[in-house]
Scaffold this motif. Structure first.
Motif, PDB file in Angstrom:
ATOM      1  N   TRP A  28       0.449 -71.713 -16.984  1.00 13.82           N
ATOM      2  CA  TRP A  28       2.068 -70.895 -16.395  1.00 13.82           C
ATOM      3  C   TRP A  28       1.260 -71.156 -15.261  1.00 13.82           C
ATOM      4  O   TRP A  28       1.703 -71.077 -13.435  1.00 13.82           O
ATOM      5  CB  TRP A  28       2.464 -69.757 -16.825  1.00 13.82           C
ATOM      6  CG  TRP A  28       2.984 -69.592 -18.159  1.00 13.82           C
ATOM      7  CD1 TRP A  28       3.607 -71.038 -19.188  1.00 13.82           C
ATOM      8  CD2 TRP A  28       3.393 -69.006 -19.320  1.00 13.82           C
ATOM      9  NE1 TRP A  28       4.273 -71.009 -20.323  1.00 13.82           N
ATOM     10  CE2 TRP A  28       3.787 -69.045 -20.053  1.00 13.82           C
ATOM     11  CE3 TRP A  28       2.926 -67.228 -19.323  1.00 13.82           C
ATOM     12  CZ2 TRP A  28       4.339 -68.932 -21.122  1.00 13.82           C
ATOM     13  CZ3 TRP A  28       3.527 -66.835 -19.911  1.00 13.82           C
ATOM     14  CH2 TRP A  28       4.147 -67.090 -21.257  1.00 13.82           C
ATOM     15  N   VAL A  29      -0.024 -70.117 -15.002  1.00 11.28           N
ATOM     16  CA  VAL A  29      -0.048 -69.278 -13.828  1.00 11.28           C
ATOM     17  C   VAL A  29      -0.732 -71.016 -12.913  1.00 11.28           C
ATOM     18  O   VAL A  29      -0.372 -70.964 -11.302  1.00 11.28           O
ATOM     19  CB  VAL A  29      -1.441 -69.201 -13.544  1.00 11.28           C
ATOM     20  CG1 VAL A  29      -2.540 -68.633 -11.891  1.00 11.28           C
ATOM     21  CG2 VAL A  29      -1.250 -67.343 -13.965  1.00 11.28           C
ATOM     22  N   LEU A  68      -9.301 -66.827  -6.788  1.00 10.37           N
ATOM     23  CA  LEU A  68      -8.245 -67.058  -7.081  1.00 10.37           C
ATOM     24  C   LEU A  68      -7.670 -67.111  -5.598  1.00 10.37           C
ATOM     25  O   LEU A  68      -7.341 -66.375  -4.657  1.00 10.37           O
ATOM     26  CB  LEU A  68      -6.835 -67.190  -8.068  1.00 10.37           C
ATOM     27  CG  LEU A  68      -6.887 -67.234  -9.469  1.00 10.37           C
ATOM     28  CD1 LEU A  68      -6.235 -67.080 -10.724  1.00 10.37           C
ATOM     29  CD2 LEU A  68      -7.211 -68.801  -9.401  1.00 10.37           C
ATOM     30  N   PRO A  69      -6.889 -68.556  -4.703  1.00 15.28           N
ATOM     31  CA  PRO A  69      -5.812 -68.092  -3.522  1.00 15.28           C
ATOM     32  C   PRO A  69      -4.545 -66.870  -3.945  1.00 15.28           C
ATOM     33  O   PRO A  69      -4.757 -66.940  -4.305  1.00 15.28           O
ATOM     34  CB  PRO A  69      -5.193 -69.018  -2.671  1.00 15.28           C
ATOM     35  CG  PRO A  69      -5.386 -70.332  -4.624  1.00 15.28           C
ATOM     36  CD  PRO A  69      -6.649 -69.797  -5.378  1.00 15.28           C
ATOM     37  N   PRO A  70      -4.380 -66.404  -2.642  1.00 25.01           N
ATOM     38  CA  PRO A  70      -3.188 -65.224  -2.967  1.00 25.01           C
ATOM     39  C   PRO A  70      -1.671 -65.561  -3.701  1.00 25.01           C
ATOM     40  O   PRO A  70      -1.631 -64.633  -4.735  1.00 25.01           O
ATOM     41  CB  PRO A  70      -3.258 -64.950  -1.513  1.00 25.01           C
ATOM     42  CG  PRO A  70      -4.544 -65.454  -0.974  1.00 25.01           C
ATOM     43  CD  PRO A  70      -4.660 -66.661  -1.398  1.00 25.01           C
ATOM     44  N   ASP A  71      -1.594 -66.545  -3.225  1.00 23.13           N
ATOM     45  CA  ASP A  71      -0.467 -67.202  -4.084  1.00 23.13           C
ATOM     46  C   ASP A  71      -0.568 -66.986  -5.715  1.00 23.13           C
ATOM     47  O   ASP A  71      -0.278 -66.712  -6.423  1.00 23.13           O
ATOM     48  CB  ASP A  71       0.414 -68.469  -3.632  1.00 23.13           C
ATOM     49  CG  ASP A  71      -0.664 -69.345  -3.913  1.00 23.13           C
ATOM     50  OD1 ASP A  71      -1.984 -69.669  -4.004  1.00 23.13           O
ATOM     51  OD2 ASP A  71      -0.232 -70.845  -3.961  1.00 23.13           O
ATOM     52  N   LEU A  72      -2.066 -67.836  -6.131  1.00 20.83           N
ATOM     53  CA  LEU A  72      -2.103 -67.952  -7.799  1.00 20.83           C
ATOM     54  C   LEU A  72      -2.539 -66.774  -8.288  1.00 20.83           C
ATOM     55  O   LEU A  72      -2.297 -66.186  -9.353  1.00 20.83           O
ATOM     56  CB  LEU A  72      -3.054 -68.714  -7.577  1.00 20.83           C
ATOM     57  CG  LEU A  72      -3.105 -69.926  -7.591  1.00 20.83           C
ATOM     58  CD1 LEU A  72      -3.712 -71.592  -7.639  1.00 20.83           C
ATOM     59  CD2 LEU A  72      -1.495 -70.732  -8.618  1.00 20.83           C
ATOM     60  N   ARG A  73      -3.271 -65.945  -7.315  1.00 24.08           N
ATOM     61  CA  ARG A  73      -3.510 -64.467  -7.979  1.00 24.08           C
ATOM     62  C   ARG A  73      -2.508 -63.410  -8.213  1.00 24.08           C
ATOM     63  O   ARG A  73      -2.418 -62.862  -9.780  1.00 24.08           O
ATOM     64  CB  ARG A  73      -4.666 -63.561  -7.016  1.00 24.08           C
ATOM     65  CG  ARG A  73      -5.631 -62.482  -7.931  1.00 24.08           C
ATOM     66  CD  ARG A  73      -6.245 -62.326  -6.184  1.00 24.08           C
ATOM     67  NE  ARG A  73      -6.917 -63.473  -5.350  1.00 24.08           N
ATOM     68  CZ  ARG A  73      -7.104 -63.014  -3.516  1.00 24.08           C
ATOM     69  NH1 ARG A  73      -6.661 -61.698  -3.415  1.00 24.08           N
ATOM     70  NH2 ARG A  73      -7.126 -63.748  -3.418  1.00 24.08           N
ATOM     71  N   ARG A  75       0.871 -64.276  -9.137  1.00 22.85           N
ATOM     72  CA  ARG A  75       0.990 -65.216 -10.307  1.00 22.85           C
ATOM     73  C   ARG A  75       0.209 -64.740 -11.455  1.00 22.85           C
ATOM     74  O   ARG A  75       0.964 -64.402 -12.859  1.00 22.85           O
ATOM     75  CB  ARG A  75       1.119 -66.518 -10.223  1.00 22.85           C
ATOM     76  CG  ARG A  75       2.128 -67.303 -11.525  1.00 22.85           C
ATOM     77  CD  ARG A  75       2.438 -68.399 -11.137  1.00 22.85           C
ATOM     78  NE  ARG A  75       2.303 -69.038  -9.699  1.00 22.85           N
ATOM     79  CZ  ARG A  75       2.625 -70.650  -8.995  1.00 22.85           C
ATOM     80  NH1 ARG A  75       1.774 -70.812 -10.379  1.00 22.85           N
ATOM     81  NH2 ARG A  75       2.938 -70.737  -8.028  1.00 22.85           N
ATOM     82  N   HIS A  76      -1.090 -64.624 -11.224  1.00 22.55           N
ATOM     83  CA  HIS A  76      -1.924 -64.453 -13.046  1.00 22.55           C
ATOM     84  C   HIS A  76      -1.895 -62.932 -13.047  1.00 22.55           C
ATOM     85  O   HIS A  76      -0.899 -62.600 -13.694  1.00 22.55           O
ATOM     86  CB  HIS A  76      -3.178 -64.366 -12.178  1.00 22.55           C
ATOM     87  CG  HIS A  76      -4.437 -64.464 -13.191  1.00 22.55           C
ATOM     88  ND1 HIS A  76      -4.608 -62.947 -13.211  1.00 22.55           N
ATOM     89  CD2 HIS A  76      -4.763 -65.093 -14.124  1.00 22.55           C
ATOM     90  CE1 HIS A  76      -5.748 -62.976 -14.265  1.00 22.55           C
ATOM     91  NE2 HIS A  76      -5.672 -64.545 -14.795  1.00 22.55           N
ATOM     92  N   ALA A  77      -1.749 -61.575 -11.879  1.00 26.01           N
ATOM     93  CA  ALA A  77      -1.751 -60.588 -12.018  1.00 26.01           C
ATOM     94  C   ALA A  77       0.236 -60.004 -12.804  1.00 26.01           C
ATOM     95  O   ALA A  77       0.011 -59.651 -13.507  1.00 26.01           O
ATOM     96  CB  ALA A  77      -1.430 -59.944 -11.319  1.00 26.01           C
ATOM     97  N   ARG A  78       0.609 -61.142 -12.472  1.00 26.14           N
ATOM     98  CA  ARG A  78       2.387 -60.748 -12.744  1.00 26.14           C
ATOM     99  C   ARG A  78       1.971 -61.311 -14.074  1.00 26.14           C
ATOM    100  O   ARG A  78       2.787 -60.288 -15.186  1.00 26.14           O
ATOM    101  CB  ARG A  78       3.334 -61.541 -11.645  1.00 26.14           C
ATOM    102  CG  ARG A  78       4.202 -61.483 -12.197  1.00 26.14           C
ATOM    103  CD  ARG A  78       5.904 -62.695 -11.584  1.00 26.14           C
ATOM    104  NE  ARG A  78       5.637 -63.609 -11.106  1.00 26.14           N
ATOM    105  CZ  ARG A  78       5.967 -64.776 -12.240  1.00 26.14           C
ATOM    106  NH1 ARG A  78       6.055 -65.034 -13.560  1.00 26.14           N
ATOM    107  NH2 ARG A  78       5.551 -65.952 -11.922  1.00 26.14           N
ATOM    108  N   ILE A  79       1.580 -62.702 -14.344  1.00 27.57           N
ATOM    109  CA  ILE A  79       2.571 -62.816 -15.443  1.00 27.57           C
ATOM    110  C   ILE A  79       0.718 -62.011 -16.604  1.00 27.57           C
ATOM    111  O   ILE A  79       1.640 -62.032 -17.772  1.00 27.57           O
ATOM    112  CB  ILE A  79       1.871 -64.526 -15.925  1.00 27.57           C
ATOM    113  CG1 ILE A  79       2.768 -65.472 -15.015  1.00 27.57           C
ATOM    114  CG2 ILE A  79       1.099 -65.437 -17.055  1.00 27.57           C
ATOM    115  CD1 ILE A  79       2.282 -66.781 -15.119  1.00 27.57           C
ATOM    116  N   TYR A  80       0.589 -61.667 -16.586  1.00 30.05           N
ATOM    117  CA  TYR A  80      -0.973 -60.805 -17.366  1.00 30.05           C
ATOM    118  C   TYR A  80      -0.317 -59.547 -17.479  1.00 30.05           C
ATOM    119  O   TYR A  80      -0.840 -58.767 -18.202  1.00 30.05           O
ATOM    120  CB  TYR A  80      -2.437 -60.990 -16.486  1.00 30.05           C
ATOM    121  CG  TYR A  80      -3.175 -62.276 -17.708  1.00 30.05           C
ATOM    122  CD1 TYR A  80      -3.266 -61.982 -18.722  1.00 30.05           C
ATOM    123  CD2 TYR A  80      -2.690 -63.609 -16.903  1.00 30.05           C
ATOM    124  CE1 TYR A  80      -4.326 -63.329 -19.205  1.00 30.05           C
ATOM    125  CE2 TYR A  80      -3.241 -64.442 -17.639  1.00 30.05           C
ATOM    126  CZ  TYR A  80      -4.024 -64.690 -19.034  1.00 30.05           C
ATOM    127  OH  TYR A  80      -5.093 -65.512 -19.216  1.00 30.05           O
TER     128      TYR A  80
END
Length: 100
Positions: A28-29, A68-73, A75-80
């Motif tokens: 997803w990330v 991770l670049p800011p946008d992926l970081r 998204r990762h933080a939100r999903i997890y």
């Protein structure tokens, strides 16, 4: 012989806090699959193929969320964060006990 079928991230024990669920969340990330895809009904071979794609996506970042670049970081933080909150609400306890 019957193929093993994955039950789906939202149907897993431990509130979905498993290695297979982490593969799905990472997919997803990286946008490999949409966040609406739970992988319910997938074969183990499908999950293995997804793992390979996720591993390739992590490669440039050394498999570290901090790289991770800011946008992926984000998204990762939100999903997890959502996954941890949902798992705790379902009774998951990250603490190890004597049997772990």
């Amino acid at each position: 012989m019957k193929a093993k079928i994955y039950e789906g991230i939202h149907n897993q024990e431990q509130g979905g806090m498993t290695p297979t669920a982490n593969i799905i969340r990472d997919a997803w990330v990286f946008g490999i699959i949409p966040e609406t895809e739970t992988c319910e009904g997938w074969t183990i071979q499908g999950i293995d193929a997804l793992y390979d794609k996720v591993s390739d996506a992590w490669q440039p970042y050394g498999h570290l969320a901090s790289r991770l670049p800011p946008d992926l970081r984000e998204r990762h933080a939100r999903i997890y964060a959502a996954a941890v909150a949902q798992a705790r609400a379902a009774g998951w306890n990250p603490e190890l006990d004597d049997s772990d």
